[in-house]
Scaffold this motif. Structure first.
Motif, mmCIF file in Angstrom:
data_model
loop_
_atom_site.group_PDB
_atom_site.id
_atom_site.type_symbol
_atom_site.label_atom_id
_atom_site.label_comp_id
_atom_site.label_asym_id
_atom_site.label_seq_id
_atom_site.Cartn_x
_atom_site.Cartn_y
_atom_site.Cartn_z
ATOM 1 N N GLN A 56 53.601 58.581 38.646
ATOM 2 C CA GLN A 56 53.340 58.273 40.047
ATOM 3 C C GLN A 56 54.116 59.206 40.967
ATOM 4 N N LEU A 57 55.344 59.532 40.587
ATOM 5 C CA LEU A 57 56.138 60.470 41.381
ATOM 6 C C LEU A 57 55.510 61.853 41.368
ATOM 7 N N ASN A 62 52.530 66.060 44.472
ATOM 8 C CA ASN A 62 51.416 67.012 44.483
ATOM 9 C C ASN A 62 50.182 66.434 45.178
ATOM 10 N N GLN A 63 50.393 65.526 46.088
ATOM 11 C CA GLN A 63 49.275 64.855 46.735
ATOM 12 C C GLN A 63 48.575 65.768 47.737
ATOM 13 N N SER A 64 47.365 65.396 48.051
ATOM 14 C CA SER A 64 46.591 66.075 49.086
ATOM 15 C C SER A 64 45.770 65.024 49.820
ATOM 16 N N ASP A 65 45.428 65.311 51.054
ATOM 17 C CA ASP A 65 44.680 64.360 51.863
ATOM 18 C C ASP A 65 43.261 64.178 51.346
ATOM 19 N N PHE A 79 47.459 58.043 51.418
ATOM 20 C CA PHE A 79 48.715 57.297 51.584
ATOM 21 C C PHE A 79 48.770 56.115 50.630
ATOM 22 N N TYR A 80 47.659 55.415 50.458
ATOM 23 C CA TYR A 80 47.628 54.220 49.614
ATOM 24 C C TYR A 80 47.577 54.573 48.130
ATOM 25 N N VAL A 81 47.112 55.759 47.829
ATOM 26 C CA VAL A 81 47.007 56.179 46.431
ATOM 27 C C VAL A 81 48.306 56.818 45.946
ATOM 28 N N PHE A 82 48.951 57.611 46.799
ATOM 29 C CA PHE A 82 50.111 58.391 46.370
ATOM 30 C C PHE A 82 51.440 57.902 46.960
#
Length: 292
Positions: A56-57, A62-65, A79-82
């Motif tokens: 999860q970290l 490495n998240q993206s919109d 936001f809710y996923v990452f």
């Protein structure tokens, strides 16, 4: 460990004639060395506690919109996923650390079992730790508010009328009251009479948590929403339908006209024997019972 050093400086006599001092004398180790070993082991345990959350970290780093905003808070769905899962993990982990630190400070300083007279410096230290815990508690209310998008209270999955108009304001109010209590904990170190204000705020906190956080939303759902559910829940049902279509890529369907023949010729029947044999013949008797 830094908190330990601060407490030892504020209350150097806190561990005199305790099992810790006796063990130090018997082993020939300094108390600070024993404390360092104990805190190292505690750190390892806390690290192992969250070690399994590394996927999860990694997603968070490495998240993206997604380019899609939720209709309740206006946040990007990413936001809710990452982010939200990491905030939940971090908040729980930090609360455990703060609680353990407060217990350590109380034990090392001798508060309670050596008397209840506390110096201003130590009281300020405990106040800051208590305030930090309450700030994390306030963060928890905002995390719960964000999790309303997963609510199953309404007519459909997701935030409904009660969640947005009753539960969300309650979480915001509880957040404010908790932050006020956190500030008062620090003020108490300098103004000893401020503890009365803390008691009042804590009583108000409990009352708001019970009434506004639980009873009021239930009453709104039972007596306001349920009798007029379709009207009040309509916007949220529309949100659910729209986002379900987006999730399954059904919002980009291209509709094309199909000129179907109204009559079937004998030649067409003979040319498609497999299709004709697969035609289901419905018995009108169970059909009428099913639909009536």
């Amino acid at each position: 460990y830094v908190n330990y050093l601060i407490v030892r400086r504020l209350e150097p006599a806190g561990l005199i004639s305790t099992p810790v001092e006796q063990f130090s004398e018997a082993s020939g180790l300094r108390i600070s060395t024993i404390a360092l070993v104990a805190f190292t082991l505690f750190s390892l345990l806390m690290g192992l506690n969250v070690a399994g959350e590394w996927p999860q970290l990694l997603l968070f780093l490495n998240q993206s919109d997604f380019g899609v905003a939720d209709p309740v808070f206006g946040r990007d769905v990413s936001f809710y996923v990452f982010t939200l899962p990491v905030l939940t993990i971090a908040r729980g982990w930090l609360q455990s650390v703060v609680i353990a630190t407060i217990i350590m400070v109380v034990v090392v300083s001798g508060v309670g079992w050596r008397g209840w007279r506390v110096r201003t410096g130590l009281l300020l230290h405990l106040g800051v730790l208590g305030a930090l815990y309450l700030v994390l508690f306030a963060l928890g209310y905002q995390i719960e508010a964000a999790n309303l998008v997963y609510s199953q209270r309404g007519a459909v999955f997701g935030a409904g009328y009660t969640d947005v108009n009753a539960q969300l304001p309650a979480y915001n109010l509880l957040t404010i009251v908790t932050l006020i209590a956190a500030a008062l904990l620090i003020v108490t170190a300098y103004v000893r009479r401020a503890w009365r204000a803390i008691v009042v705020v804590l009583v108000a906190w409990v009352a708001i948590a019970v009434v506004a956080g639980s009873i009021y939303p239930s009453l709104v759902q039972r007596f306001q929403v349920s009798p007029n559910e379709l009207t009040l829940e309509r916007p949220y049902i529309e949100h659910n339908i729209r986002f379900t279509r987006m999730a399954y890529a059904l919002d980009n369907i291209v509709v094309k006209p199909f000129e179907a023949a109204q009559r079937v010729s004998p030649e067409a029947v003979l040319s498609e024997p497999e299709t004709i044999r697969n035609v289901r013949l419905w018995d009108y008797r169970p059909l009428l019972e099913t639909y009536n």
